[in-house]
Design an enzyme around this catalytic site. Structure first.
Site, PDB file in Angstrom:
ATOM      1  N   SER A 130       0.548  -0.997  -0.043  1.00 28.98           N
ATOM      2  CA  SER A 130       0.214   0.035  -0.227  1.00 28.98           C
ATOM      3  C   SER A 130       1.226   1.359   0.019  1.00 28.98           C
ATOM      4  O   SER A 130       1.878   0.746   0.398  1.00 28.98           O
ATOM      5  CB  SER A 130      -0.947  -0.304   0.802  1.00 28.98           C
ATOM      6  OG  SER A 130      -1.636   1.214   0.792  1.00 28.98           O
ATOM      7  N   LYS A 184      -3.919  -6.540   3.541  1.00 34.40           N
ATOM      8  CA  LYS A 184      -4.595  -5.555   2.154  1.00 34.40           C
ATOM      9  C   LYS A 184      -5.891  -5.015   2.153  1.00 34.40           C
ATOM     10  O   LYS A 184      -6.259  -4.319   2.072  1.00 34.40           O
ATOM     11  CB  LYS A 184      -3.281  -6.200   1.562  1.00 34.40           C
ATOM     12  CG  LYS A 184      -4.159  -4.653   0.391  1.00 34.40           C
ATOM     13  CD  LYS A 184      -3.050  -3.542   0.736  1.00 34.40           C
ATOM     14  CE  LYS A 184      -3.419  -2.579  -0.308  1.00 34.40           C
ATOM     15  NZ  LYS A 184      -3.949  -2.413  -1.203  1.00 34.40           N
ATOM     16  N   HIS A 187      -7.570  -3.844   4.470  1.00 32.11           N
ATOM     17  CA  HIS A 187      -6.978  -2.169   4.691  1.00 32.11           C
ATOM     18  C   HIS A 187      -7.914  -1.315   3.845  1.00 32.11           C
ATOM     19  O   HIS A 187      -8.223  -0.316   4.264  1.00 32.11           O
ATOM     20  CB  HIS A 187      -5.063  -2.001   3.994  1.00 32.11           C
ATOM     21  CG  HIS A 187      -5.091  -1.034   4.251  1.00 32.11           C
ATOM     22  ND1 HIS A 187      -5.122  -0.632   2.736  1.00 32.11           N
ATOM     23  CD2 HIS A 187      -3.362  -0.280   4.517  1.00 32.11           C
ATOM     24  CE1 HIS A 187      -4.638   0.216   2.460  1.00 32.11           C
ATOM     25  NE2 HIS A 187      -3.742   1.295   3.403  1.00 32.11           N
ATOM     26  N   ASN A 188      -8.458  -1.891   2.596  1.00 33.57           N
ATOM     27  CA  ASN A 188      -8.836  -0.739   2.062  1.00 33.57           C
ATOM     28  C   ASN A 188     -10.242  -0.671   1.969  1.00 33.57           C
ATOM     29  O   ASN A 188     -10.556   0.573   1.684  1.00 33.57           O
ATOM     30  CB  ASN A 188      -9.023  -2.094   0.255  1.00 33.57           C
ATOM     31  CG  ASN A 188      -7.175  -1.418  -0.549  1.00 33.57           C
ATOM     32  OD1 ASN A 188      -6.106  -0.956   0.021  1.00 33.57           O
ATOM     33  ND2 ASN A 188      -7.832  -1.880  -1.394  1.00 33.57           N
ATOM     34  N   GLU A 191      -9.960   2.319   3.919  1.00 35.84           N
ATOM     35  CA  GLU A 191      -9.649   2.928   3.149  1.00 35.84           C
ATOM     36  C   GLU A 191     -10.763   3.288   2.525  1.00 35.84           C
ATOM     37  O   GLU A 191     -11.145   5.198   2.941  1.00 35.84           O
ATOM     38  CB  GLU A 191      -8.048   2.934   2.744  1.00 35.84           C
ATOM     39  CG  GLU A 191      -8.376   3.527   0.942  1.00 35.84           C
ATOM     40  CD  GLU A 191      -7.421   2.773   0.159  1.00 35.84           C
ATOM     41  OE1 GLU A 191      -6.460   2.264   0.390  1.00 35.84           O
ATOM     42  OE2 GLU A 191      -7.962   2.571  -1.110  1.00 35.84           O
TER      43      GLU A 191
HETATM   44  C1  6PG Z   1      -2.818   1.180  -1.335  1.00 37.81           C
HETATM   45  C2  6PG Z   1      -4.461   1.652  -2.087  1.00 37.81           C
HETATM   46  C3  6PG Z   1      -4.574   0.624  -3.446  1.00 37.81           C
HETATM   47  C4  6PG Z   1      -5.173   1.475  -4.908  1.00 37.81           C
HETATM   48  C5  6PG Z   1      -6.581   0.367  -4.706  1.00 37.81           C
HETATM   49  C6  6PG Z   1      -7.753   1.440  -4.780  1.00 37.81           C
HETATM   50  O1  6PG Z   1      -3.835   0.776  -0.403  1.00 37.81           O
HETATM   51  O2  6PG Z   1      -1.986   2.102  -1.708  1.00 37.81           O
HETATM   52  O3  6PG Z   1      -5.377   1.418  -1.450  1.00 37.81           O
HETATM   53  O4  6PG Z   1      -4.713  -0.535  -3.477  1.00 37.81           O
HETATM   54  O5  6PG Z   1      -5.497   2.734  -4.905  1.00 37.81           O
HETATM   55  O6  6PG Z   1      -6.737  -0.276  -5.244  1.00 37.81           O
HETATM   56  O7  6PG Z   1      -8.505   1.122  -5.017  1.00 37.81           O
HETATM   57  P1  6PG Z   1      -9.791   0.755  -5.540  1.00 37.81           P
HETATM   58  O8  6PG Z   1      -9.872   1.356  -7.254  1.00 37.81           O
HETATM   59  O9  6PG Z   1     -11.026   0.017  -5.320  1.00 37.81           O
HETATM   60  O10 6PG Z   1     -11.035   2.297  -5.364  1.00 37.81           O
END
Ligand code: 6PG
Length: 471
Positions: A130, A184, A187-188, A191
């Site tokens: 990430s 991960k 984590h998302n 996010e």
């Molecule tokens: C990270 C982000 C990365 C990416 C995601 C965005 O941790 O660096 O999460 O993995 O930007 O894929 O996810 P979406 O395209 O689903 O918003």
């Protein structure tokens, strides 16, 4: 001798892969990259001139360059591209070689790949990375899962390239199998929820209070200087200051109100449902991205249900303060939901996750890095088996201190008829979780009434059924 001297081979030289490769080279690791597109090979060769990087356009050639036992990392889109790369690699690898999938793969796919590759004697690490482009180039947070001995092989490399917090690398072995990819994914999910909470603060300040982009930039910047400090808040402040070179206007105001996704947030919700762990704030963040995509329907419905936003009656400055406090409480509740899924997954899938370690490696490099993660780390250090972050004294006192403002923000959103589903679910989650009694006895009764599903009682053990229609 060019052959068999490179530490690692990289497949997938999109922005993330290329930046990871350059990051590794910066730290003195000889790395070889594979790209199909000859123009990209050329570009990388030029960029690599000062570093120990070799770019090739052939998988076999790439494998021939690597030190044995070999290690190949791929950073390609999740799903079929990962299997296609594995298929290309397999004929050229031998027992003991290692494949690292550093993309956002679905954890169940990772489990299948581990099983298949183990049959071929190939080790497989599923590694979450990430930090976006910048993180990959200058220090991401790295979440590895798989065989411990495979991690130990690449540990010096991963520790070198990872972000550092007080000199401590934001990488640690998380657990077997798909542990890294599961962490991960969550984590998302977190996010998504933090981004949606921020989007709701924006809506309340823009449509609710009529604040300008400059004012918004300053509010997020002020918040970022305080306990709310975190990467997403920092970039939000910067976003409101960004001028579009084409039009001379603020870029934010030129963007469509439609947010797409690559699926990791949805996987978090699906996984939590399977584990029967409630994470409503993350669920609603996913739902709001889905809602945003129905822009035509929203336009039509907006005409049918037209309702002017009533002017805000209170003190604007005080409300912005309350909003900041509500956001802080919402963030804690969001992390609590994410960590609760990790705890349940760790039990169910035998990941043996150490949640203090997860919080530690999220303190730097990753998208959800925030000052709050140090408190979360400490909470799990004090109580490693904490069932929910909201039970940690370090965090419960913070939620209590901000609860009133969270409630105030939710009711203001309702009064202004502005959608704030993540704030609302954060509050409802909190209200449900701290509720020693919930009206689920009625659900029991209804299930037994129409389906004879039986019910349990407060004072006697066992399950019972009643004919509810008999008078
Ligand atoms: C990270 C982000 C990365 C990416 C995601 C965005 O941790 O660096 O999460 O993995 O930007 O894929 O996810 P979406 O395209 O689903 O918003």
């Amino acid at each position: 001798m060019e052959t068999e001297r490179y530490e690692i081979g990289m497949i997938g030289l999109g922005v993330m892969g290329r930046n990871m490769l350059l990051n590794m080279a910066d730290h003195g690791f000889p790395v070889a990259g594979y790209v199909k597109d000859p123009s990209k090979v050329e570009a990388l060769r030029k960029e690599a001139a000062a570093n120990d990087i070799k770019a090739v356009a052939n998988v076999q050639e790439l494998i021939g360059l690597l030190r044995r036992p070999r290690a190949v990392m791929m950073l390609v889109p999740a799903g079929p591209p990962v299997d296609s790369v594995i298929g290309d690699l397999l004929p050229h690898l031998e027992k003991g070689d290692l494949i690292i999938d550093a993309g956002n793969s679905y954890f169940k796919d990772t489990n299948l790949r581990v099983r298949n590759l183990t049959e071929h004697g190939i080790q497989f690490l599923g590694v979450g990375v990430s930090g976006g482009e910048e993180g990959a180039r200058h220090g991401p947070s790295i979440m590895p899962g798989g065989p411990k001995e495979a991690y130990e092989r690449v540990r010096p490399l991963l520790e070198a390239v990872a972000a550092k917090v007080n000199g401590d690398p934001c990488v640690a072995y998380l657990g077997p199998g798909s542990a890294g990819h599961f962490v991960k994914t969550v984590h998302n999910g977190i996010e998504y929820a933090l981004m949606q909470l921020l989007a709701e603060t924006y809506d309340l300040m823009k449509r609710g209070l009529g604040m300008s982009d400059d004012q918004l930039r300053d509010v997020y910047d002020t918040w970022n200087q305080r306990e709310l400090n975190g990467y997403l808040i920092e970039i939000t402040s910067r976003i409101f200051g960004k001028v579009d070179e084409r039009t001379g206007k603020r870029l934010i105001d030129e963007l469509l109100d439609v947010a797409k996704q690559n699926g990791t947030g949805m996987w978090t919700s699906q996984s939590a449902m399977e584990l029967q762990v409630p994470i409503p704030t993350i669920d609603l963040a996913v739902a709001m991205r889905d809602m945003s995509v129905f822009e035509k329907q929203r336009e039509t419905a907006g005409e049918i249900f037209q309702r002017p936003i009533p002017p805000f009656g209170g003190d604007r400055g005080i409300f912005v303060e309350q909003l900041g406090h509500a956001l802080y409480a919402g963030m804690i509740i969001t992390y609590a939901q994410g960590m609760a899924v990790l705890a349940a997954a760790s039990d169910k899938y035998d990941y043996c996750l150490d949640l203090a370690t997860v919080a530690r490696i999220w303190r730097g490099g990753c998208i959800i890095r925030a000052a709050l993660l140090e408190d979360i780390r400490q909470a799990y250090c004090h109580q490693p088996n904490l069932p929910n972050l909201l039970l940690a004294p370090e965090l419960s006192t913070k939620v209590l201190a901000n609860e009133k403002d969270l409630r105030r923000v939710v009711s203001a959103a309702i009064e202004m008829s502005l959608p704030a589903p993540c704030f609302m679910t954060a509050l409802s989650y909190f209200d449900s979780y701290r509720s020693a009694w919930l009206p689920a006895n009625l659900i029991q009764a209804q299930r037994d009434y129409f389906g004879a599903h039986s019910y349990e009682c407060i004072d006697v053990k066992g399950t019972f059924h009643t004919d509810w229609t008999k008078s």
